[in-house]
Scaffold this motif. Structure first.
Motif: not given
Length: 201
Positions: A17-44
């Protein structure tokens, strides 16, 4: 190029009842992105709400963290077919962002803009009424950069590519303007329950 994602897996019946069509359940948290993590300066670090090119309001990290906090618990669904149940996120609701800026939404659409120049479009109707956050914590901890920290848009009822990582602002647009993946074949809306993964779905 559009990546069709992972192959589906058989799931136990109690998830149905909680799983949309075509999905599978995971206990992990996959990391998916288009490139490297940007550098974010918290001071600015700044979060900017715009109408087109015109800034409406800008918050520093300290000012943003001082806004009212909202906690959300539930399930998230990625277009690459994984779903993760019972996740907990905390941040500032879109409603509270508008309230602090002293405005109502000037248009029906916006683009989320990220530090890595990623963008994604979301209708304003899918953000108001407690439906979306700009999240700064996951499971009680600051969001790890791999998952979009220090802040990410969080729109849990849509596929997770709409929850833009490393978000730095929201820009109201006059029309429903395609973002990064939408320009590359992904659906303009992205409802998991209707399997709106790609153009034509």
């Amino acid at each position: 190029m559009v990546t069709r994602g992972f192959v589906g897996r058989r799931q136990p019946p109690e998830t149905g009842a909680r799983l949309p069509p075509g999905q599978y359940l995971t206990d992990d948290f996959p990391i998916l992105q288009i490139g490297p993590n940007p550098t974010v300066d918290m001071a600015t670090w700044r979060f900017t709400l715009r109408e087109g090119s015109r800034p409406i309001k800008v918050w520093s990290w300290e000012a943003f963290e001082a806004l009212p906090r909202t906690t959300w618990r539930g399930d998230i669904h990625c277009v690459t077919k994984w779903s993760k149940f019972d996740t907990t996120w905390e941040g500032v609701s879109f409603d509270d962002i508008l309230a602090d800026a002293g405005i109502t939404a000037p248009t029906g659409y916006l683009l989320a803009e990220s530090h890595d120049d990623y963008t994604t479009n979301v209708p304003v109707a899918d953000l108001v009424g407690g439906r979306a956050l700009v999240a700064t914590r996951y499971e009680g901890q600051p969001i790890h950069p791999d998952h979009g920290g220090p802040a990410r848009l969080f729109v849990p009822h849509l596929y997770f590519w709409k929850s833009a990582k490393w978000v730095k602002g929201l820009r109201f647009t006059q029309t429903d303007t395609a973002g990064f993946w939408e320009l590359r074949g992904y659906h303009m809306y992205g409802d998991p329950w209707r399997e709106q993964r790609y153009i034509g779905d």
